[in-house]
Design a protein around this motif. Structure first.
Motif, short mmCIF file in Angstrom:
data_model
loop_
_atom_site.label_atom_id
_atom_site.label_comp_id
_atom_site.label_asym_id
_atom_site.label_seq_id
_atom_site.Cartn_x
_atom_site.Cartn_y
_atom_site.Cartn_z
N LEU A 240 0.83 -1.20 0.00
CA LEU A 240 0.00 0.00 0.00
C LEU A 240 0.87 1.25 0.00
N ASN A 241 1.97 1.22 0.73
CA ASN A 241 2.85 2.38 0.77
C ASN A 241 3.48 2.64 -0.59
N VAL A 242 3.83 1.58 -1.29
CA VAL A 242 4.38 1.73 -2.64
C VAL A 242 3.32 2.35 -3.56
N ALA A 243 2.09 1.85 -3.48
CA ALA A 243 1.01 2.40 -4.30
C ALA A 243 0.78 3.87 -3.99
N LEU A 244 0.76 4.20 -2.71
CA LEU A 244 0.52 5.58 -2.29
C LEU A 244 1.62 6.51 -2.80
N THR A 245 2.87 6.17 -2.55
CA THR A 245 3.96 7.09 -2.91
C THR A 245 4.14 7.17 -4.42
N THR A 246 3.90 6.08 -5.14
CA THR A 246 3.98 6.13 -6.60
C THR A 246 2.95 7.10 -7.15
N SER A 247 1.74 7.02 -6.64
CA SER A 247 0.68 7.92 -7.08
C SER A 247 0.99 9.37 -6.72
N LEU A 248 1.45 9.59 -5.48
CA LEU A 248 1.78 10.95 -5.05
C LEU A 248 2.84 11.58 -5.96
N LEU A 252 2.24 14.99 -8.31
CA LEU A 252 2.99 16.20 -8.05
C LEU A 252 3.97 16.52 -9.17
N GLU A 253 4.52 15.50 -9.81
CA GLU A 253 5.40 15.75 -10.96
C GLU A 253 4.61 16.28 -12.15
N ALA A 254 3.36 15.80 -12.30
CA ALA A 254 2.53 16.27 -13.41
C ALA A 254 2.10 17.72 -13.22
N ASP A 255 1.92 18.13 -11.97
CA ASP A 255 1.48 19.50 -11.69
C ASP A 255 2.11 19.98 -10.38
N PRO A 256 3.33 20.52 -10.45
CA PRO A 256 4.02 20.96 -9.22
C PRO A 256 3.31 22.09 -8.49
N SER A 257 2.32 22.72 -9.12
CA SER A 257 1.63 23.83 -8.46
C SER A 257 0.57 23.36 -7.48
N VAL A 258 0.27 22.05 -7.46
CA VAL A 258 -0.77 21.52 -6.57
C VAL A 258 -0.36 21.71 -5.11
N THR A 259 -1.25 22.29 -4.33
CA THR A 259 -1.03 22.44 -2.89
C THR A 259 -2.15 21.84 -2.04
N ASP A 260 -3.33 21.72 -2.60
CA ASP A 260 -4.45 21.13 -1.86
C ASP A 260 -4.19 19.64 -1.69
N PRO A 261 -4.02 19.13 -0.48
CA PRO A 261 -3.68 17.71 -0.30
C PRO A 261 -4.74 16.77 -0.85
#
Length: 284
Positions: A240-248, A252-261
């Motif tokens: 699950l941690n791998v899935a979570l961090t891969t998605s995160l 964030l790489e696709a849109d570095p301007s994202v700030t809303d968690p």
């Protein structure tokens, strides 16, 4: 729906030659993803909170209460389990303190201690827990990947001995036994190779269900074979941690301007749900 217990889920799985998925919770998003997978599949499972996860939240009460509320509201029977407890105060809180109404089982981890001390401490915890209606899991052998068990999962002498396992269960009275058969905690690649002959040998000698820790590093076919050989509870966390961090990272790489968690946690939660759905498909 009211919560069920780990013992009831494991007994039902054992009766049909299957295994129960037991999935580790770290954040609330983990718990939501696990419950969502159970609801979508219509399959019961175990939500687990380890001693490390409880410490991360500054103590056991808030996160255990939150996971309990999520599980209790689900339209499928779920169980709540405390995993790898070593702290005596946490054991007391689970057995006869404020955590007792929230959980139905615990895993007491004295596996790093010498055999005689492991037996004595585990027997004491199991006796007290059984008096309060709790189902108890323990560990024998060295499952790799933990700070207190730094030896390799493949080193000579670390794996669970069938004859010793038989004596250990008889001496402690535990309800399930976690065994060292080639898996390791915290593996991010699925390259573990299990000793299926050893699993079958232990299952033949031990009158309680067997538990496989470190299952995130085990390939699908090996997990299926482990269930066939006698494993009845399969613990998963790192997947699950791998899935979570891969998605995160992707978000964030696709849109570095994202700030809303919510923008990056929502897809990460979905990725964790999908990982649990895949695990449930393997359990039979």
């Amino acid at each position: 729906m009211s919560l069920t217990t780990t013992g009831d889920l494991v007994a039902a799985a054992s009766a049909r030659g299957a295994a129960v998925a037991a999935v580790n919770v770290i954040t609330l998003e983990h718990a939501e993803a696990i419950v969502a997978a159970a609801v979508e599949s219509g399959r019961s499972l175990v939500l687990q909170l380890s001693e490390n996860a409880l410490a991360y939240h500054g103590g056991p009460h808030a996160i255990t209460g939150a996971v309990h509320a999520l599980a209790e509201a689900a339209p499928v029977a779920l169980a709540l389990h405390l995993d790898h407890l070593m702290d005596p105060d946490l054991v007391t809180a689970a057995v006869s303190g404020p955590l007792r109404p929230l959980v139905g089982s615990l895993m007491y981890d004295a596996g790093a201690l010498p055999y005689a001390e492991n037996v004595a401490r585990t027997r004491e915890v199991a006796t007290a827990a059984h008096a309060q209606g709790l189902w108890v899991e323990a560990e024998l052998g060295f499952v790799g990947g933990k700070a207190d068990a730094p030896r390799s999962a493949h080193e000579h002498g670390v794996r669970t001995d069938p004859a010793e396992a038989e004596k250990f269960v008889a001496a402690t009275g535990v309800d399930a036994l976690a065994v060292a058969v080639g898996s390791s905690h915290a593996m991010t690649e699925r390259t573990a190779r299990l000793d299926h002959h050893l699993i079958a040998q232990i299952a033949d000698r031990v009158p309680v269900p067997l538990v496989l820790h470190g299952s995130s590093g085990v390939p699908d076919e090996d997990l299926r074979r482990a269930v066939t050989a006698g494993v009845r509870k399969v613990n998963v966390g790192t997947a699950l941690n791998v899935a979570l961090t891969t998605s995160l990272r992707a978000t964030l790489e696709a849109d570095p301007s994202v700030t809303d968690p919510r923008r990056y946690l929502a897809p990460a939660r979905t990725a964790m749900r999908d990982a649990v759905l895949h695990l449930l498909d393997l359990m039979g």
